[in-house]
Motif scaffolding. Structure first.
Motif, PDB file in Angstrom:
ATOM      1  N   GLU A  73      33.004  44.147  14.467  1.00 25.15           N
ATOM      2  CA  GLU A  73      33.284  44.849  15.713  1.00 25.15           C
ATOM      3  C   GLU A  73      32.385  46.079  15.833  1.00 25.15           C
ATOM      4  OE1 GLU A  73      35.490  43.840  18.097  1.00 25.15           O
ATOM      5  OE2 GLU A  73      35.778  42.049  16.853  1.00 25.15           O
ATOM      6  N   PRO A 129      31.794  49.887  16.170  1.00 25.65           N
ATOM      7  CA  PRO A 129      32.654  51.022  15.794  1.00 25.65           C
ATOM      8  C   PRO A 129      33.287  51.681  17.016  1.00 25.65           C
ATOM      9  CG  PRO A 129      30.589  51.103  14.595  1.00 25.65           C
ATOM     10  CD  PRO A 129      30.449  50.018  15.624  1.00 25.65           C
ATOM     11  N   ASN A 130      34.532  52.082  16.887  1.00 28.78           N
ATOM     12  CA  ASN A 130      35.274  52.698  17.991  1.00 28.78           C
ATOM     13  C   ASN A 130      34.543  53.890  18.586  1.00 28.78           C
ATOM     14  OD1 ASN A 130      37.368  50.874  17.909  1.00 28.78           O
ATOM     15  ND2 ASN A 130      38.597  52.121  16.520  1.00 28.78           N
ATOM     16  N   ILE A 131      33.914  54.694  17.756  1.00 29.98           N
ATOM     17  CA  ILE A 131      33.241  55.904  18.225  1.00 29.98           C
ATOM     18  C   ILE A 131      32.084  55.576  19.175  1.00 29.98           C
ATOM     19  CG2 ILE A 131      31.592  56.109  16.328  1.00 29.98           C
ATOM     20  CD1 ILE A 131      32.242  59.170  16.385  1.00 29.98           C
ATOM     21  N   CYS A 132      31.581  54.351  19.105  1.00 34.90           N
ATOM     22  CA  CYS A 132      30.452  53.942  19.946  1.00 34.90           C
ATOM     23  C   CYS A 132      30.885  53.304  21.263  1.00 34.90           C
ATOM     24  CB  CYS A 132      29.543  52.992  19.177  1.00 34.90           C
ATOM     25  SG  CYS A 132      28.811  53.777  17.724  1.00 34.90           S
ATOM     26  N   GLY A 133      32.179  53.246  21.521  1.00 33.33           N
ATOM     27  CA  GLY A 133      32.671  52.743  22.800  1.00 33.33           C
ATOM     28  C   GLY A 133      32.711  51.235  22.883  1.00 33.33           C
ATOM     29  N   ALA A 134      33.234  50.743  23.979  1.00 32.14           N
ATOM     30  CA  ALA A 134      33.377  49.301  24.195  1.00 32.14           C
ATOM     31  C   ALA A 134      32.016  48.619  24.213  1.00 32.14           C
ATOM     32  CB  ALA A 134      34.117  49.043  25.501  1.00 32.14           C
ATOM     33  N   ASN A 135      31.839  47.663  23.318  1.00 32.97           N
ATOM     34  CA  ASN A 135      30.581  46.908  23.188  1.00 32.97           C
ATOM     35  C   ASN A 135      29.362  47.806  23.023  1.00 32.97           C
ATOM     36  OD1 ASN A 135      31.818  44.347  23.381  1.00 32.97           O
ATOM     37  ND2 ASN A 135      32.012  44.651  25.588  1.00 32.97           N
ATOM     38  N   CYS A 146      27.073  47.243  12.300  1.00 29.01           N
ATOM     39  CA  CYS A 146      27.368  47.178  13.732  1.00 29.01           C
ATOM     40  C   CYS A 146      26.537  46.063  14.365  1.00 29.01           C
ATOM     41  CB  CYS A 146      27.041  48.514  14.393  1.00 29.01           C
ATOM     42  SG  CYS A 146      27.193  48.467  16.198  1.00 29.01           S
TER      43      CYS A 146
END
Length: 131
Positions: A86, A88-94, A112
């Motif tokens: 997936e 990373p959450n910190i990098c936002g959706a997709n 990533c």
């Protein structure tokens, strides 16, 4: 003599052209080249090797990378030995808010899929997830 020195300097292994005291260009059968340099300097530090632009502190690391680069340049494929992860959450959706767009070299980028695809595109290879 290290394994990488043997592969670069001995014509029985690779078709390498000496282009400087410590620099060789390996010419592959499909016309692609790989630059290999012994004891390159960067920012005041001397490294063991630079292979295709990547710096290495140890002969074995450089040799393993050289074998990988030769395979990728000959086949046009990069095999990733893990499942597609997936973003990373910190990098936002997709990856819409990617922290490292265009460079992909932070710790978050190591697995990533946005970074893996960016690097594959940069290197001109197809990305294949083995798992």
């Amino acid at each position: 003599m290290s394994k990488i020195e043997m592969y670069v300097t001995d014509s029985l292994y690779m078709n390498a052209e000496k282009v400087g005291d410590k620099k060789h260009i390996i010419h592959l059968s499909n016309g692609k080249d790989i630059e290999v340099e012994k004891d390159p300097e960067r920012n005041g530090s001397t490294w063991a090797w630079r292979v295709n632009g990547q710096l290495f502190s140890k002969d074995d690391y450089a040799f393993d990378y050289l074998k990988k680069v030769v395979s990728e340049k000959l086949t046009g494929k990069r095999i990733i030995y893990h499942s597609k992860r997936e973003v990373p959450n910190i990098c936002g959706a997709n990856g819409a808010a990617c922290r490292a767009k265009g460079k992909c070299n932070t710790a978050l980028c190591s697995t990533c899929p946005v970074a893996e695809q960016f690097e594959a595109d940069r290197d001109g290879v197809e990305l294949i997830y083995a798992v």
